[in-house]
Design a protein around this motif. Structure first.
Motif, PDB file in Angstrom:
ATOM      1  N   VAL A   1      -3.191  -2.806  -7.958  1.00  0.00           N
ATOM      2  CA  VAL A   1      -3.955  -3.415  -6.873  1.00  0.00           C
ATOM      3  C   VAL A   1      -4.253  -4.864  -7.180  1.00  0.00           C
ATOM      4  O   VAL A   1      -4.172  -5.740  -6.305  1.00  0.00           O
ATOM      5  CB  VAL A   1      -5.259  -2.621  -6.624  1.00  0.00           C
ATOM      6  CG1 VAL A   1      -6.144  -3.354  -5.628  1.00  0.00           C
ATOM      7  CG2 VAL A   1      -4.941  -1.229  -6.114  1.00  0.00           C
TER       8      VAL A   1
ATOM      9  N   SER B   1      -6.673   4.896  -1.047  1.00  0.00           N
ATOM     10  CA  SER B   1      -5.943   3.623  -1.120  1.00  0.00           C
ATOM     11  C   SER B   1      -5.699   3.004   0.247  1.00  0.00           C
ATOM     12  O   SER B   1      -5.274   1.847   0.339  1.00  0.00           O
ATOM     13  CB  SER B   1      -4.590   3.837  -1.811  1.00  0.00           C
ATOM     14  OG  SER B   1      -3.735   4.621  -0.995  1.00  0.00           O
TER      15      SER B   1
ATOM     16  N   GLN C   1     -11.464   1.165  -5.545  1.00  0.00           N
ATOM     17  CA  GLN C   1     -10.415   1.734  -6.401  1.00  0.00           C
ATOM     18  C   GLN C   1     -10.452   1.124  -7.792  1.00  0.00           C
ATOM     19  O   GLN C   1     -10.367   1.829  -8.803  1.00  0.00           O
ATOM     20  CB  GLN C   1      -9.043   1.477  -5.789  1.00  0.00           C
ATOM     21  CG  GLN C   1      -8.783   2.118  -4.447  1.00  0.00           C
ATOM     22  CD  GLN C   1      -7.412   1.721  -3.952  1.00  0.00           C
ATOM     23  OE1 GLN C   1      -6.397   2.247  -4.415  1.00  0.00           O
ATOM     24  NE2 GLN C   1      -7.369   0.766  -3.040  1.00  0.00           N
TER      25      GLN C   1
ATOM     26  N   ASN D   1     -10.354  -2.146  -1.847  1.00  0.00           N
ATOM     27  CA  ASN D   1      -9.705  -2.475  -3.114  1.00  0.00           C
ATOM     28  C   ASN D   1     -10.685  -2.453  -4.277  1.00  0.00           C
ATOM     29  O   ASN D   1     -10.365  -1.976  -5.371  1.00  0.00           O
ATOM     30  CB  ASN D   1      -9.047  -3.851  -3.007  1.00  0.00           C
ATOM     31  CG  ASN D   1      -7.806  -3.833  -2.134  1.00  0.00           C
ATOM     32  OD1 ASN D   1      -6.992  -2.926  -2.223  1.00  0.00           O
ATOM     33  ND2 ASN D   1      -7.672  -4.822  -1.274  1.00  0.00           N
TER      34      ASN D   1
ATOM     35  N   ARG E   1       0.821  -1.213   0.000  1.00  0.00           N
ATOM     36  CA  ARG E   1       0.000   0.000   0.000  1.00  0.00           C
ATOM     37  C   ARG E   1       0.857   1.267   0.000  1.00  0.00           C
ATOM     38  O   ARG E   1       0.368   2.351   0.268  1.00  0.00           O
ATOM     39  CB  ARG E   1      -0.939   0.017   1.196  1.00  0.00           C
ATOM     40  CG  ARG E   1      -1.986  -1.060   1.135  1.00  0.00           C
ATOM     41  CD  ARG E   1      -3.140  -0.724   2.063  1.00  0.00           C
ATOM     42  NE  ARG E   1      -4.108  -1.792   2.110  1.00  0.00           N
ATOM     43  CZ  ARG E   1      -5.026  -2.009   1.178  1.00  0.00           C
ATOM     44  NH1 ARG E   1      -5.089  -1.223   0.131  1.00  0.00           N
ATOM     45  NH2 ARG E   1      -5.875  -2.997   1.276  1.00  0.00           N
TER      46      ARG E   1
END
Length: 849
Positions: free
Chosen positions: A293, A397, A340, A337, A278
């Motif tokens: 990701v 994030s 995003q 996740n 991350r």
């Protein structure tokens, strides 16, 4: 055998053509495996084993190549989608785009993609933050609803360790040749199936978005690693402790070299403690740039334990909470996740860079921006742009929550937790001002004031609800935060604290009633919004209440989406129509394909659109420290750094006024169609509501302190401006700033600067001031007592403190500082025209007889 022959054999085993580089990778992997097998003396059938290894490795290469193509395609789609979204917001004029700074619209549009904007433009609330909440509701809300549907009495069992041990044992049996029901605990078997289904839903979603996570049969949920505990032992010590408990064949499939197993586990240890995926630095590393990701998710190795007892043993030694906490944490990370990847594709950093690069080129062509300003505007359009886009990206994030130094982060977080435990005992009383906030936001959604007030009060009295009503709120994704042990107080910084302090804060807010209050408010708002949509389900988009139509457009719910939602999302509860996400799962394939690449994709698109609406509107009704507020209160800086912890100390308790300003006042100011004001009636109602409820909150607090209500007018009929402004401040969410302005904090002896520096700094300054007075002989024992009481956790709970005052503390104060209560009464009488319910000698003497 020649290289050409080897390559041909590898391609033959793969069943497809491979590049020379891919062949070389397979050859090297097989050569390493051969040497490992020979070292172990496992040479029987070596040729056959190596042929199988070639086929396996070739298949992995093929999958990697296919994933690379998939990621490339998804990234192109995401870049196009994000660019169109941002450019639409630029054209809509997201504000504030002041006339003397027209370039602000570009930066604000990107921030709106991350956080949403209160400006009343189409798609303005469609953001990564809202999408994260939508996915969280999809995973955890659905899981909670299924739990109470399958086991109605389950909520009281989710903290029972013996029951949860059985759940783990049952989850281990959900595999081929497993034996479900081995514990004999039917409830545990049902709960295990619900948790496993929730994990599978998140896995499927992440794979759709570009990940490649294999099905996890017989998996007891997310490993509930406690990074603090693991970080206290060396890497080798942790490996030695966990290695005997692992199923090596499942965890390290294809890896036979013990040294390689330890190396992999060493990487797992580093990932738990430092979380480099991350963007957090591990020892010797600098900043890790934009990450893929999807690839990061593939790299996270699942640790399969030999048995449920091994999992439980590890959890006791290196975990926190239990299987339910671990599953909620797992699903929370999945939601982060997924949000995003939903908005920015499998490589969010690269997509963001591409979008920003396109905007910088557009700035060069924008004749409305003065040439001298263009360099400044383009500098703001960077992924590392300080308090702006860079901070928003780090918050989205999750990178800002990952500590650079865990020790510093834990110590600082504990100090802030102690401040919360000592100073937020009355937050529940202050939170009655949530009522006008909720009512006004319901008004935005098309309800009349009368309907909004009556339904919200009725909904709060119903609490989280019962039966189908409770299940509905859970399905929508609201009303269960307290059951998860999450801290939902908007007064608390949105960062982590060590496990013991987290548990203390969770208990504290439950004991104060704030957890129940927040859940009841959110559940009520969710049901009202659902019923409001249900009551309009017979209407096409163009015939909806104009206010509701406008709000739906802000959430990017188009007429086509609305038709799909109203057609397939309706459910009946006690004769009333509601719209919820559950019915959309049964949407016919032909209808669903209109909204996605496949029927399943289309159903998710429609469901997420509705979930975004519910999640975002609920948080505009009952405020919390949202993504935009976090950007102001943390600047996106990492925990465990000096700047990151300094800003968290300064901004503690300031999250609520920031959230109120940007979500409530911001929407009233520019939330109308096209970014116009919401109108004089709405703003007038906002002022009246905050004034009335602020005065009610103050009156309740004063009553608990033993005083009559503050006078609104004095004996001459002249309005008491100080009382009116204090009520507006209390209702309008200025929090500790309002306390200072109207005398509640300044009496502790701190300066305005000390108060502005945050409660911890103010506490230290207060004790230093007291120490200075003591050295000069000016301090009194009464001042020391008052300072100690203000700093002590738990004793300021709103229903406990009055009893302590009455039974013990008032008498102690009077003994240490004669006349204390009389002087306090005089200040109240002078400032607000208040009188005590009892005279000082009565308040002291009643407990003596």
């Amino acid at each position: 055998m020649s290289w050409k022959d080897c390559a041909a054999a590898i391609r033959s085993a793969a069943g497809r053509d491979l590049t020379d580089d891919q062949v070389a990778d397979v050859f090297e992997a097989v050569d390493r495996r051969k040497k490992a097998l020979e070292a172990e003396g496992r040479i029987d059938g070596l040729d056959q084993r190596l042929r199988e290894a070639v086929a396996e490795d070739a298949e992995r290469v093929r999958i990697d190549a296919a994933l690379a193509k998939k990621h490339a395609a998804l990234s192109v789609l995401a870049r196009d989608r994000a660019t169109r979204h941002v450019e639409a917001l630029v054209e809509a004029g997201v504000g504030p785009a002041f006339r003397w700074s027209p370039g602000n619209k570009y930066r604000n549009a990107v921030l709106a993609m991350f956080e949403g904007t209160t400006r009343g433009v189409e798609g303005g609330r469609h953001s990564i933050a809202a999408t994260k909440q939508a996915y969280f509701g999809r995973y955890v809300g659905t899981m909670q609803a299924n739990l109470i549907r399958e086991v109605p009495h389950v909520e009281g069992m989710l903290r029972d360790r013996a029951f949860l041990d059985d759940v783990v044992r049952e989850m281990m049996e959900l595999r081929e040749n497993g034996a479900p029901g081995r514990t004999g605990n039917t409830d545990a078997q049902k709960v295990a199936k619900v948790l496993a289904d929730a994990a599978e839903m998140s896995r499927t979603d992440l794979n759709r978005l570009g990940a490649n996570i294999g099905r996890l049969d017989g998996w007891a949920g997310s490993q509930i690693h406690d990074a603090d505990r693991i970080g206290t032992v060396t890497k080798d010590a942790w490996i030695d402790a966990i290695l005997p408990k692992l199923d090596l064949d499942r965890t390290f499939e294809g890896v036979t070299d013990p040294a390689e197993v330890r190396r992999i586990l060493g990487n797992v240890w580093e990932n738990i403690v430092f979380q480099p995926d991350r963007g957090a630095p591990s020892p010797g590393d600098g900043f890790v740039g934009p990450r893929n990701v999807a690839r990061a998710l593939e790299r996270h190795r699942v640790l399969h334990f030999k048995s449920a007892d091994d999992w439980l043993s590890y959890s006791q030694q290196f975990g926190h909470g239990h299987i339910f906490d671990g599953m909620v944490g797992h699903l929370s990370k999945a939601a982060l996740n997924a949000s995003q990847m939903e908005m920015l594709g499998p490589n969010p950093g690269a997509t963001l860079d591409a979008v920003l690069d396109g905007l910088r080129r557009r700035v060069d062509r924008d004749d409305t921006i003065p040439p001298a300003e263009k360099a400044k505007v383009k500098a703001s359009l960077r992924a590392d742009a300080g308090l702006g886009i860079g901070a928003a990206f780090r918050i989205a994030s999750g990178a800002s929550l990952i500590p650079t130094s865990r020790t510093i982060a834990d110590v600082a977080g504990s100090i802030r937790a102690v401040q919360s435990l000592g100073k937020l005992g009355g937050a529940t009383v202050s939170s009655i001002t949530d009522l006008p906030t909720a009512v006004l936001n319901l008004r935005f959604n098309g309800l009349s004031f009368g309907e909004a007030i009556a339904q919200q009060i009725g909904g709060i009295l119903a609490g989280r609800g019962k039966g189908e009503a409770r299940e509905l709120a859970y399905l929508i994704g609201e009303g269960f935060e307290g059951l998860l042990g999450h801290i939902v107080s908007p007064h608390v910084a949105n960062d982590s604290t060590p496990g013991a302090m987290q548990s203390a804060m969770s208990h504290f807010f439950r004991w104060t009633g704030l957890t129940w209050w927040t859940d009841a408010n959110r559940a009520s708002v969710a049901r009202i919004l659902s019923a409001n949509l249900g009551g309009s389900a017979h209407l096409p988009f163009g015939e909806l209440n104009p206010r509701l139509q406008h709000v739906l457009s802000q959430h990017a719910i188009t007429p086509d989406l609305w038709d799909a939602i109203r057609t397939h999302g309706a459910t009946q509860i006690e004769g009333r129509t509601y719209l919820s996400p559950e019915g959309i799962a049964a949407m016919p394939d032909d209808a669903a394909r209109a909204f996605g690449r496949s029927a399943a994709d289309g159903r998710r698109t429609v469901e997420l659109a509705l979930r975004r609406y519910f999640a975002d509107e609920a948080r505009s009704s009952v405020l919390e420290a949202d993504a935009a507020t976090q950007r102001f209160t943390t600047a996106g800086l990492s925990r465990g750094t000096v700047p990151g912890e300094a800003i968290r100390f300064i901004m503690q308790f300031k999250g609520y006024p920031i959230a109120f300003t940007q979500r409530v006042l911001g929407r009233a100011w520019q939330g109308g169609a096209g970014g116009a004001s919401a109108g004089g009636a709405h703003i007038g109602a906002l002022i009246a509501g905050t004034l009335v409820m602020g005065y009610a909150a103050m009156t309740a607090k004063d009553a608990l302190r033993g005083y009559t209500p503050r006078e609104v007018v004095d004996e001459d009929g002249v309005p008491r401006l100080k009382t009116i402004l204090a009520a507006l401040t209390q209702g309008g969410g200025l929090g500790i700033a309002g306390d200072f302005l109207f005398g509640e904090v300044s009496r502790s002896g701190n300066t305005a600067l000390e108060t502005a520096a945050g409660p911890a700094a103010g506490e230290i300054a207060g004790w230093l001031n007291l120490y200075g007075k003591a050295r000069s002989g000016e301090a009194s024992a009464g001042e020391v007592l008052s300072r100690a009481l203000a700093s002590t956790p738990f004793i300021n709970i709103w229903y406990l403190r009055p009893a302590l005052n009455y039974l013990v503390l008032n008498e102690l104060r009077e003994a240490l500082s004669p006349g204390y209560l009389t002087r306090q009464d005089q200040r109240r009488r002078q400032d607000y025209g208040q009188e005590p319910f009892q005279q000082p000698y009565d308040r002291i003497g009643l407990d003596l007889f």
